[in-house]
Design a protein around this motif. Structure first.
Motif, mmCIF file in Angstrom:
data_model
loop_
_atom_site.group_PDB
_atom_site.id
_atom_site.type_symbol
_atom_site.label_atom_id
_atom_site.label_comp_id
_atom_site.label_asym_id
_atom_site.label_seq_id
_atom_site.Cartn_x
_atom_site.Cartn_y
_atom_site.Cartn_z
ATOM 1 N N ARG A 9 -21.643 5.956 -28.411
ATOM 2 C CA ARG A 9 -20.673 5.088 -27.751
ATOM 3 C C ARG A 9 -19.427 4.925 -28.614
ATOM 4 N NH1 ARG A 9 -22.403 -0.447 -24.976
ATOM 5 N NH2 ARG A 9 -23.510 1.088 -23.729
ATOM 6 N N ARG A 10 -19.630 4.747 -29.903
ATOM 7 C CA ARG A 10 -18.504 4.614 -30.841
ATOM 8 C C ARG A 10 -17.644 5.874 -30.818
ATOM 9 N NH1 ARG A 10 -14.806 2.408 -34.117
ATOM 10 N NH2 ARG A 10 -14.884 3.005 -36.297
ATOM 11 N N ALA A 11 -18.276 7.023 -30.805
ATOM 12 C CA ALA A 11 -17.535 8.288 -30.758
ATOM 13 C C ALA A 11 -16.714 8.382 -29.472
ATOM 14 C CB ALA A 11 -18.489 9.469 -30.873
ATOM 15 N N GLY A 12 -17.309 7.998 -28.372
ATOM 16 C CA GLY A 12 -16.590 8.021 -27.091
ATOM 17 C C GLY A 12 -15.400 7.076 -27.086
ATOM 18 N N VAL A 13 -15.618 5.882 -27.606
ATOM 19 C CA VAL A 13 -14.540 4.891 -27.673
ATOM 20 C C VAL A 13 -13.418 5.382 -28.595
ATOM 21 C CG1 VAL A 13 -13.964 2.571 -28.533
ATOM 22 C CG2 VAL A 13 -15.898 2.886 -26.987
ATOM 23 N N LEU A 14 -13.775 5.989 -29.705
ATOM 24 C CA LEU A 14 -12.751 6.526 -30.610
ATOM 25 C C LEU A 14 -11.944 7.632 -29.927
ATOM 26 C CD1 LEU A 14 -14.660 6.616 -34.009
ATOM 27 C CD2 LEU A 14 -12.691 5.186 -33.424
ATOM 28 N N ILE A 48 -17.269 -1.171 -32.504
ATOM 29 C CA ILE A 48 -16.711 -0.738 -31.215
ATOM 30 C C ILE A 48 -15.735 -1.782 -30.691
ATOM 31 C CG2 ILE A 48 -17.274 -0.171 -28.823
ATOM 32 C CD1 ILE A 48 -19.984 0.896 -29.912
ATOM 33 N N GLN A 49 -16.138 -3.031 -30.698
ATOM 34 C CA GLN A 49 -15.291 -4.109 -30.190
ATOM 35 C C GLN A 49 -13.938 -4.136 -30.893
ATOM 36 O OE1 GLN A 49 -16.130 -8.278 -31.268
ATOM 37 N NE2 GLN A 49 -16.285 -8.632 -29.058
ATOM 38 N N MET A 50 -13.940 -4.007 -32.196
ATOM 39 C CA MET A 50 -12.696 -4.037 -32.960
ATOM 40 C C MET A 50 -11.790 -2.866 -32.570
ATOM 41 S SD MET A 50 -12.159 -3.906 -37.091
ATOM 42 C CE MET A 50 -12.846 -2.264 -37.199
ATOM 43 N N THR A 51 -12.367 -1.696 -32.388
ATOM 44 C CA THR A 51 -11.588 -0.518 -31.997
ATOM 45 C C THR A 51 -10.944 -0.721 -30.631
ATOM 46 O OG1 THR A 51 -13.044 0.935 -33.268
ATOM 47 C CG2 THR A 51 -11.710 1.964 -31.549
ATOM 48 N N VAL A 52 -11.709 -1.230 -29.680
ATOM 49 C CA VAL A 52 -11.186 -1.453 -28.328
ATOM 50 C C VAL A 52 -10.069 -2.491 -28.364
ATOM 51 C CG1 VAL A 52 -11.747 -2.335 -26.028
ATOM 52 C CG2 VAL A 52 -13.305 -0.750 -27.164
ATOM 53 N N LYS A 53 -10.294 -3.603 -29.031
ATOM 54 C CA LYS A 53 -9.278 -4.658 -29.085
ATOM 55 C C LYS A 53 -8.004 -4.180 -29.774
ATOM 56 C CE LYS A 53 -12.231 -8.660 -28.568
ATOM 57 N NZ LYS A 53 -12.619 -9.961 -29.079
ATOM 58 N N LYS A 54 -8.147 -3.422 -30.841
ATOM 59 C CA LYS A 54 -6.981 -2.898 -31.551
ATOM 60 C C LYS A 54 -6.212 -1.916 -30.668
ATOM 61 C CE LYS A 54 -5.514 -0.562 -35.740
ATOM 62 N NZ LYS A 54 -5.904 0.116 -36.965
ATOM 63 N N THR A 55 -6.923 -1.055 -29.976
ATOM 64 C CA THR A 55 -6.277 -0.081 -29.091
ATOM 65 C C THR A 55 -5.528 -0.780 -27.967
ATOM 66 O OG1 THR A 55 -7.969 1.572 -29.584
ATOM 67 C CG2 THR A 55 -6.678 1.897 -27.569
ATOM 68 N N LEU A 56 -6.162 -1.756 -27.337
ATOM 69 C CA LEU A 56 -5.510 -2.483 -26.245
ATOM 70 C C LEU A 56 -4.313 -3.284 -26.755
ATOM 71 C CD1 LEU A 56 -8.648 -3.641 -24.242
ATOM 72 C CD2 LEU A 56 -7.047 -1.810 -23.639
ATOM 73 N N SER A 57 -4.451 -3.869 -27.924
ATOM 74 C CA SER A 57 -3.341 -4.614 -28.518
ATOM 75 C C SER A 57 -2.162 -3.692 -28.833
ATOM 76 C CB SER A 57 -3.825 -5.312 -29.786
ATOM 77 O OG SER A 57 -2.765 -5.968 -30.423
ATOM 78 N N ASN A 58 -2.454 -2.526 -29.401
ATOM 79 C CA ASN A 58 -1.386 -1.562 -29.680
ATOM 80 C C ASN A 58 -0.740 -1.071 -28.394
ATOM 81 O OD1 ASN A 58 -1.676 -1.697 -32.444
ATOM 82 N ND2 ASN A 58 -2.985 0.113 -32.571
ATOM 83 N N PHE A 59 -1.533 -0.863 -27.354
ATOM 84 C CA PHE A 59 -0.986 -0.448 -26.060
ATOM 85 C C PHE A 59 -0.011 -1.504 -25.546
ATOM 86 C CE2 PHE A 59 -0.996 -0.643 -21.439
ATOM 87 C CZ PHE A 59 -0.589 0.636 -21.117
ATOM 88 N N ARG A 60 -0.431 -2.745 -25.612
ATOM 89 C CA ARG A 60 0.432 -3.835 -25.140
ATOM 90 C C ARG A 60 1.740 -3.882 -25.934
ATOM 91 N NH1 ARG A 60 -0.869 -10.290 -25.417
ATOM 92 N NH2 ARG A 60 0.957 -10.945 -24.276
#
Length: 93
Positions: A9-14, A48-60
């Motif tokens: 899951r982590r690999a997919g999220v990355l 995983i949570q940190m990666t998703v939140k960071k990605t969404l924050s950077n997108f915003r």
């Protein structure tokens, strides 16, 4: 969750995060679905949570200036989900 499943899951999220980060000022037609796929994992275990939140924050952050144009790429439902995730709940508290 078994460790092997967590690693996959982590690999997919990355991988999905890398696609989002590859287009810091554009929204290709595949981007809304990728963001929706990432949003499912916003409450997953760390890291995983940190990666998703960071990605969404950077997108915003990177899409904020032209959001009026970018948001045309999303459906109404997708915009609701993004808003729920990106707007801090403490803002209304």
């Amino acid at each position: 969750m078994p460790l092997e499943a967590l690693i996959k899951r982590r690999a997919g999220v990355l991988g999905l995060s890398a696609l989002v980060e590859a287009y810091p000022y554009n929204v290709p037609e595949f981007m809304p679905q990728i963001l929706m796929d990432l949003s499912i994992h916003v409450n997953d275990p760390q890291p995983i949570q940190m990666t998703v939140k960071k990605t969404l924050s950077n997108f915003r952050r990177t899409h904020h200036d032209n959001w009026h144009d970018h948001k045309q790429m999303f459906t109404d439902g997708q915009l609701v989900i993004l808003t729920d995730i990106l707007v801090s709940p403490t803002y209304y508290a």
